[in-house]
Design a protein around this motif. Structure first.
Motif, PDB file in Angstrom:
ATOM      1  N   ASN A 236       0.845  -1.189   0.000  1.00 54.41           N
ATOM      2  CA  ASN A 236       0.000   0.000   0.000  1.00 54.41           C
ATOM      3  C   ASN A 236       0.887   1.247   0.000  1.00 54.41           C
ATOM      4  OD1 ASN A 236      -1.653   2.184   0.669  1.00 54.41           O
ATOM      5  ND2 ASN A 236      -2.920   0.977   2.051  1.00 54.41           N
ATOM      6  N   PRO A 237       0.793   2.108  -1.023  1.00 51.45           N
ATOM      7  CA  PRO A 237       1.649   3.292  -1.089  1.00 51.45           C
ATOM      8  C   PRO A 237       1.455   4.258   0.074  1.00 51.45           C
ATOM      9  CG  PRO A 237       0.048   3.300  -2.893  1.00 51.45           C
ATOM     10  CD  PRO A 237      -0.103   1.988  -2.172  1.00 51.45           C
ATOM     11  N   GLU A 238       0.317   4.187   0.760  1.00 49.51           N
ATOM     12  CA  GLU A 238       0.083   5.058   1.914  1.00 49.51           C
ATOM     13  C   GLU A 238       1.057   4.761   3.046  1.00 49.51           C
ATOM     14  OE1 GLU A 238      -3.991   5.069   3.145  1.00 49.51           O
ATOM     15  OE2 GLU A 238      -4.705   5.636   1.156  1.00 49.51           O
ATOM     16  N   VAL A 239       1.571   3.548   3.118  1.00 45.52           N
ATOM     17  CA  VAL A 239       2.534   3.202   4.165  1.00 45.52           C
ATOM     18  C   VAL A 239       3.811   4.015   3.968  1.00 45.52           C
ATOM     19  CG1 VAL A 239       3.902   1.360   5.216  1.00 45.52           C
ATOM     20  CG2 VAL A 239       1.541   0.910   4.501  1.00 45.52           C
ATOM     21  N   SER A 240       4.315   4.050   2.758  1.00 40.24           N
ATOM     22  CA  SER A 240       5.515   4.827   2.465  1.00 40.24           C
ATOM     23  C   SER A 240       5.277   6.316   2.697  1.00 40.24           C
ATOM     24  CB  SER A 240       5.960   4.582   1.021  1.00 40.24           C
ATOM     25  OG  SER A 240       7.124   5.332   0.743  1.00 40.24           O
ATOM     26  N   THR A 241       4.134   6.805   2.260  1.00 43.88           N
ATOM     27  CA  THR A 241       3.789   8.216   2.459  1.00 43.88           C
ATOM     28  C   THR A 241       3.702   8.553   3.945  1.00 43.88           C
ATOM     29  OG1 THR A 241       2.569   8.223   0.375  1.00 43.88           O
ATOM     30  CG2 THR A 241       2.068   9.990   1.919  1.00 43.88           C
ATOM     31  N   SER A 242       3.114   7.663   4.713  1.00 41.45           N
ATOM     32  CA  SER A 242       3.015   7.875   6.158  1.00 41.45           C
ATOM     33  C   SER A 242       4.392   7.886   6.808  1.00 41.45           C
ATOM     34  CB  SER A 242       2.143   6.792   6.801  1.00 41.45           C
ATOM     35  OG  SER A 242       0.819   6.898   6.337  1.00 41.45           O
TER      36      SER A 242
END
Length: 108
Positions: free
Chosen positions: A64-70
């Motif tokens: 999930n790209p949101e993990v990296s963004t977070s």
């Protein structure tokens, strides 16, 4: 995981899902190592929102790209979280003990 069939809710067998990028919540935070307490005790409201969001999930999915963004956001607020630590968190393979609960509760 084995190549055994996975039975989905409607009772129809399907392929075993790939859990190699799923990690339980506790082991995810353990990956922060010495920076874990700095992250968990951060006064930043955005960091606290990310922590709360993670805690209401069943697992963290490294696809999930949101993990990296977070992690980027946390890195911008918590000096102990470095680009090298972020890379280690995301690229270290998930071992069986890090997603044991996910696999036992949802995929067995």
């Amino acid at each position: 995981m084995s190549n055994e069939l996975f039975v989905i809710d409607n009772g129809v067998p399907g392929p075993q899902p790939d859990t190699s990028k799923l990690i339980d919540i506790g082991p995810f935070f353990d990956r922060f190592g010495a920076a874990k307490m700095a992250v968990l005790t951060s006064a930043d409201v955005g960091v606290q929102a990310i922590i709360k969001d993670a805690q209401v999930r069943k697992w963290i999915d490294f696809n999930n790209p949101e993990v990296s963004t977070s992690l980027d956001y946390i890195m911008s607020k918590v000096a102990a979280v470095t680009p090298a630590l972020k890379a280690s968190i995301l690229t270290t393979p998930v071992n069986a003990s890090e997603n044991l609960a996910v696999c036992k509760l949802y995929f067995s």
